[in-house]
Motif scaffolding. Structure first.
Motif, PDB file in Angstrom:
ATOM      1  N   ALA A  74       0.805  -1.215   0.000  1.00 46.14           N
ATOM      2  CA  ALA A  74       0.000   0.000   0.000  1.00 46.14           C
ATOM      3  C   ALA A  74       0.842   1.270   0.000  1.00 46.14           C
ATOM      4  O   ALA A  74       0.290   2.372  -0.100  1.00 46.14           O
ATOM      5  N   GLY A  75       2.170   1.145   0.098  1.00 41.68           N
ATOM      6  CA  GLY A  75       3.012   2.332   0.052  1.00 41.68           C
ATOM      7  C   GLY A  75       2.868   3.122  -1.234  1.00 41.68           C
ATOM      8  O   GLY A  75       3.157   4.323  -1.276  1.00 41.68           O
ATOM      9  N   LEU A  76       2.417   2.460  -2.300  1.00 40.30           N
ATOM     10  CA  LEU A  76       2.224   3.130  -3.591  1.00 40.30           C
ATOM     11  C   LEU A  76       0.766   3.504  -3.829  1.00 40.30           C
ATOM     12  O   LEU A  76       0.403   3.912  -4.941  1.00 40.30           O
ATOM     13  N   LEU A  77      -0.073   3.371  -2.804  1.00 41.51           N
ATOM     14  CA  LEU A  77      -1.511   3.608  -2.961  1.00 41.51           C
ATOM     15  C   LEU A  77      -2.045   4.649  -1.975  1.00 41.51           C
ATOM     16  O   LEU A  77      -3.221   4.627  -1.618  1.00 41.51           O
ATOM     17  N   LYS A  78      -1.192   5.554  -1.527  1.00 38.10           N
ATOM     18  CA  LYS A  78      -1.669   6.612  -0.635  1.00 38.10           C
ATOM     19  C   LYS A  78      -2.785   7.412  -1.313  1.00 38.10           C
ATOM     20  O   LYS A  78      -2.758   7.659  -2.518  1.00 38.10           O
ATOM     21  N   GLY A  79      -3.765   7.812  -0.500  1.00 39.18           N
ATOM     22  CA  GLY A  79      -4.794   8.709  -0.995  1.00 39.18           C
ATOM     23  C   GLY A  79      -5.781   8.081  -1.954  1.00 39.18           C
ATOM     24  O   GLY A  79      -6.433   8.791  -2.728  1.00 39.18           O
ATOM     25  N   THR A  80      -5.941   6.750  -1.909  1.00 43.22           N
ATOM     26  CA  THR A  80      -6.842   6.084  -2.855  1.00 43.22           C
ATOM     27  C   THR A  80      -8.120   5.566  -2.206  1.00 43.22           C
ATOM     28  O   THR A  80      -8.945   4.955  -2.895  1.00 43.22           O
ATOM     29  N   GLY A  98      -2.271  -4.134  -8.591  1.00 42.06           N
ATOM     30  CA  GLY A  98      -1.706  -4.580  -9.855  1.00 42.06           C
ATOM     31  C   GLY A  98      -0.591  -5.592  -9.690  1.00 42.06           C
ATOM     32  O   GLY A  98      -0.172  -5.924  -8.579  1.00 42.06           O
ATOM     33  N   ALA A  99      -0.107  -6.109 -10.795  1.00 38.39           N
ATOM     34  CA  ALA A  99       1.049  -7.015 -10.794  1.00 38.39           C
ATOM     35  C   ALA A  99       2.317  -6.176 -10.688  1.00 38.39           C
ATOM     36  O   ALA A  99       2.482  -5.201 -11.425  1.00 38.39           O
ATOM     37  N   ARG A 100       3.211  -6.553  -9.783  1.00 34.77           N
ATOM     38  CA  ARG A 100       4.399  -5.733  -9.520  1.00 34.77           C
ATOM     39  C   ARG A 100       5.687  -6.509  -9.700  1.00 34.77           C
ATOM     40  O   ARG A 100       5.766  -7.691  -9.385  1.00 34.77           O
ATOM     41  N   ARG A 101       6.694  -5.783 -10.153  1.00 34.79           N
ATOM     42  CA  ARG A 101       8.037  -6.338 -10.276  1.00 34.79           C
ATOM     43  C   ARG A 101       8.737  -6.238  -8.924  1.00 34.79           C
ATOM     44  O   ARG A 101       8.346  -5.439  -8.060  1.00 34.79           O
ATOM     45  N   CYS A 124       8.028  -3.692  12.695  1.00 34.27           N
ATOM     46  CA  CYS A 124       6.706  -3.859  12.110  1.00 34.27           C
ATOM     47  C   CYS A 124       6.445  -5.315  11.754  1.00 34.27           C
ATOM     48  O   CYS A 124       7.372  -6.130  11.645  1.00 34.27           O
ATOM     49  N   LEU A 125       5.163  -5.613  11.583  1.00 34.49           N
ATOM     50  CA  LEU A 125       4.728  -6.883  11.019  1.00 34.49           C
ATOM     51  C   LEU A 125       4.047  -6.565   9.699  1.00 34.49           C
ATOM     52  O   LEU A 125       3.012  -5.884   9.676  1.00 34.49           O
ATOM     53  N   ASP A 126       4.638  -7.032   8.620  1.00 32.83           N
ATOM     54  CA  ASP A 126       4.117  -6.783   7.281  1.00 32.83           C
ATOM     55  C   ASP A 126       3.319  -7.990   6.817  1.00 32.83           C
ATOM     56  O   ASP A 126       3.874  -9.046   6.531  1.00 32.83           O
ATOM     57  N   HIS A 127       1.986  -7.835   6.779  1.00 29.46           N
ATOM     58  CA  HIS A 127       1.111  -8.870   6.215  1.00 29.46           C
ATOM     59  C   HIS A 127       1.194  -8.687   4.704  1.00 29.46           C
ATOM     60  O   HIS A 127       0.349  -8.040   4.087  1.00 29.46           O
ATOM     61  N   PHE A 128       2.218  -9.284   4.145  1.00 32.56           N
ATOM     62  CA  PHE A 128       2.688  -8.972   2.793  1.00 32.56           C
ATOM     63  C   PHE A 128       1.805  -9.591   1.718  1.00 32.56           C
ATOM     64  O   PHE A 128       1.656 -10.797   1.635  1.00 32.56           O
ATOM     65  N   SER A 129       1.214  -8.731   0.904  1.00 34.78           N
ATOM     66  CA  SER A 129       0.367  -9.166  -0.201  1.00 34.78           C
ATOM     67  C   SER A 129       1.074  -8.925  -1.514  1.00 34.78           C
ATOM     68  O   SER A 129       1.704  -7.876  -1.711  1.00 34.78           O
ATOM     69  N   HIS A 130       0.981  -9.900  -2.417  1.00 39.63           N
ATOM     70  CA  HIS A 130       1.605  -9.750  -3.738  1.00 39.63           C
ATOM     71  C   HIS A 130       0.710 -10.396  -4.783  1.00 39.63           C
ATOM     72  O   HIS A 130       0.240 -11.519  -4.614  1.00 39.63           O
ATOM     73  N   ARG A 131       0.464  -9.680  -5.861  1.00 37.67           N
ATOM     74  CA  ARG A 131      -0.394 -10.152  -6.937  1.00 37.67           C
ATOM     75  C   ARG A 131       0.415 -10.364  -8.217  1.00 37.67           C
ATOM     76  O   ARG A 131       1.392  -9.655  -8.430  1.00 37.67           O
ATOM     77  N   ALA A 463      -2.180   4.450 -13.872  1.00 37.39           N
ATOM     78  CA  ALA A 463      -2.613   4.474 -15.272  1.00 37.39           C
ATOM     79  C   ALA A 463      -2.882   3.062 -15.784  1.00 37.39           C
ATOM     80  O   ALA A 463      -3.884   2.811 -16.471  1.00 37.39           O
ATOM     81  N   GLU A 464      -2.001   2.120 -15.430  1.00 40.42           N
ATOM     82  CA  GLU A 464      -2.156   0.740 -15.897  1.00 40.42           C
ATOM     83  C   GLU A 464      -3.413   0.083 -15.339  1.00 40.42           C
ATOM     84  O   GLU A 464      -4.028  -0.761 -16.005  1.00 40.42           O
ATOM     85  N   ASN A 465      -3.799   0.451 -14.121  1.00 41.27           N
ATOM     86  CA  ASN A 465      -4.923  -0.214 -13.450  1.00 41.27           C
ATOM     87  C   ASN A 465      -6.225   0.570 -13.531  1.00 41.27           C
ATOM     88  O   ASN A 465      -7.229   0.150 -12.954  1.00 41.27           O
ATOM     89  N   SER A 466      -6.217   1.702 -14.230  1.00 45.00           N
ATOM     90  CA  SER A 466      -7.395   2.577 -14.235  1.00 45.00           C
ATOM     91  C   SER A 466      -8.606   1.899 -14.873  1.00 45.00           C
ATOM     92  O   SER A 466      -9.736   2.050 -14.382  1.00 45.00           O
ATOM     93  N   GLU A 467      -8.413   1.153 -15.951  1.00 45.18           N
ATOM     94  CA  GLU A 467      -9.549   0.499 -16.598  1.00 45.18           C
ATOM     95  C   GLU A 467     -10.159  -0.565 -15.693  1.00 45.18           C
ATOM     96  O   GLU A 467     -11.385  -0.694 -15.603  1.00 45.18           O
ATOM     97  N   GLY A 468      -9.315  -1.339 -15.011  1.00 52.44           N
ATOM     98  CA  GLY A 468      -9.810  -2.358 -14.095  1.00 52.44           C
ATOM     99  C   GLY A 468     -10.596  -1.750 -12.952  1.00 52.44           C
ATOM    100  O   GLY A 468     -11.659  -2.264 -12.566  1.00 52.44           O
TER     101      GLY A 468
END
Length: 500
Positions: A74-80, A98-101, A124-131, A463-468
């Motif tokens: 979620a570090g790349l999803l602030k303010g969403t 989205g899918a991430r490298r 911290c405890l990171d409940h780490f999610s990856h798609r 931009a990549e995930n806007s349509e979804g």
């Protein structure tokens, strides 16, 4: 020749069981451990010791916070996130991440590391999610981020195997079949997850500040076969499990279909509720759940701000405390608010004061800070060696400017920290005996460069995930209708404030 560091002349908030505040105090560390805490002049170092002295006059030193429920994606999803309940939030989060490298995984985690360190969180405890699904490269990327930043971390890869539509109490009238087909439903085989985690445990074994644990997700999202295998895996490898549990009433509504005794007793039977395990949120528990949680020794992680942002409800904190259930605090992901643990502790203090009318029962600032540090250490697997300023503890601590606006003029220190501070007074941070923040700047990485890269990645992913995300909006009315129906059905516990 021994090498020691001494912070001398500061006001030391030990957060030990006795609640000692030492002023003027001195804190001595050697390697990764604290060797002495006392008043100035109370310790004499060995004659041949090399001593680094840090002037603590005008400063406050306290243990670092433990943020016991985060999601680094979620570090790349602030303010969403705004005005959406949990189950709508979940659909958007799955699509929006989205899918991430591996590099994007790393940068997203580093954004969280920067915010945590600069506001006084050292672990911290990171409940780490990856798609779309976990892999070794992504797991190593997030673990390496914490290792590089100098944040003590437990990484719990989040995993479930049931299609979304099977995890919520959705009725036919609330969403037609054509729309249900748009809900996330990626098949998740078990073998790759456990193989990845087993190999990861071997790779990261013995690391001084990073460890792995199970992150099997809420039981309503997992098959019985997955949960049984997870319990056996945890026992074999002697690791705990971190999971969402009873965050929203829609999750409470799913419990009876799995086990009439409730989710907690069910998980305890499978080896997934005990002293090494933790439940994030745990808002919608009933009396049976509370009794089972207390009997199991499981830890609960209270996430007051994210519970409010996505309207999940108010956790009955005092009921947990009265039952002897250890409670720590978490921020949740950065898409559900900031990561300041000063704020989370303050919200935990405030919320129970408008749900319990007996002011004699309200928790004072000191015990709340111990929840955020000592209890947090227990969640991370460092119980008894982290969370206090005392000899033998791991040297994870924060130095604050005692002359800052929040701390001036000075009253009762713990009260001032809980109700006035938000992290802006943090000047220096030590983790495992190493200074990882100096004068408000991280020492191990370039925070400005990380934020610049994060801005570029976040814009591209958006931009990549806007349509979804646009297509997902068609799902929102049905999920909102389901949430409203369950919240207003008159069944089960109530976790909302009602103004008459």
């Amino acid at each position: 020749m021994s090498q020691l560091t001494c912070i001398e002349g500061a006001q030391l908030l030990t957060l030990d069981a006795a609640g000692r505040v030492l002023d003027p105090g001195e804190l001595w560390i050697e390697g990764s451990r604290i060797v002495h805490v006392g008043l100035v002049g109370s310790f004499t170092p060995p004659a041949d010791a090399e001593v680094r002295r840090i002037d603590g006059r005008g400063k406050v030193v306290m243990p670092g916070f433990a943020n016991c429920h985060t999601h680094s994606y979620a570090g790349l999803l602030k303010g969403t996130v705004d005005t959406i309940p949990l189950d709508v939030f979940m659909v958007n989060a799955i699509i929006g991440a989205g899918a991430r490298r591996p590099r994007e995984v790393y940068v997203s985690a580093m954004v969280g590391c920067l915010e945590m360190l600069l506001t006084g969180t050292t672990a911290c405890l990171d409940h780490f999610s990856h798609r779309p699904r976990h892999d070794a490269e992504a797991l190593d990327a997030v673990a390496q981020a914490y290792a590089d930043a100098g944040v003590r971390a437990a990484v719990a890869p989040m995993f479930s195997d049931l299609p979304f539509v099977d995890t919520v109490p959705l009725e036919d009238a609330e969403m037609p079949p054509a729309l249900r087909g748009l809900l996330p439903a990626t098949p998740q085989p078990h073998d790759p997850y456990f193989a990845m985690l087993e190999a990861g445990l071997e790779r990261w074994q013995g690391h001084p500040t990073v460890r792995l644990m199970l992150g099997i997700d809420g039981p309503q999202r997992c098959s019985h076969e997955l949960l049984a295998r997870a319990g056996a895996f945890a026992q074999t490898h002697e690791i705990g499990n971190h999971t969402h549990l009873l965050e929203a009433k829609t999750q409470w509504a799913m419990a009876a279909g799995r086990d009439r005794r409730g989710f907690v007793a069910y998980l305890a039977d499978l080896g997934l509720a005990g002293p090494r395990s933790s439940f994030a949120h745990f808002v919608w528990f009933d009396d049976r759940d509370l009794e089972a949680a207390a009997a199991s020794g499981v830890n609960v992680v209270h996430n007051p701000s994210s519970n409010l942002i996505i309207g999940s409800g108010i956790q009955p904190l005092l009921r947990l405390v009265d039952a002897g259930v250890p409670v720590a605090f978490g921020s949740d992901g950065l898409n559900a608010g900031n990561m300041s643990m000063f704020e989370k502790t303050r919200l935990a203090a405030l919320l129970h004061r408008v749900t319990d009318t007996d002011s004699r029962r309200w928790l004072q600032a000191g015990p709340l800070l111990r929840m955020a540090t000592v209890n947090g250490a227990r969640v991370l697997g460092h119980g008894g060696e982290l969370g206090e300023l005392s000899a033998g503890q791991l040297a994870d601590f924060v130095i604050l400017d005692g002359n800052s606006l929040a701390l001036s003029p000075r009253g009762q220190l713990t009260t001032q920290l809980v109700f006035y501070e938000h992290g802006a007074s943090v000047r220096d941070v030590f983790v495992h005996g190493e200074q990882v923040v100096a004068e408000g700047k991280p020492t191990r990485f370039d925070g400005d460069a990380i934020l610049a890269e994060a801005r570029e990645i976040a814009a591209r992913l958006a931009a990549e995930n806007s349509e979804g995300l646009a297509r997902a909006e068609a799902l929102h009315p049905g999920l909102r209708a389901m949430t409203s129906r369950v919240l207003n059905d008159g069944c089960g516990p109530c976790r909302f404030a009602t103004l008459a």
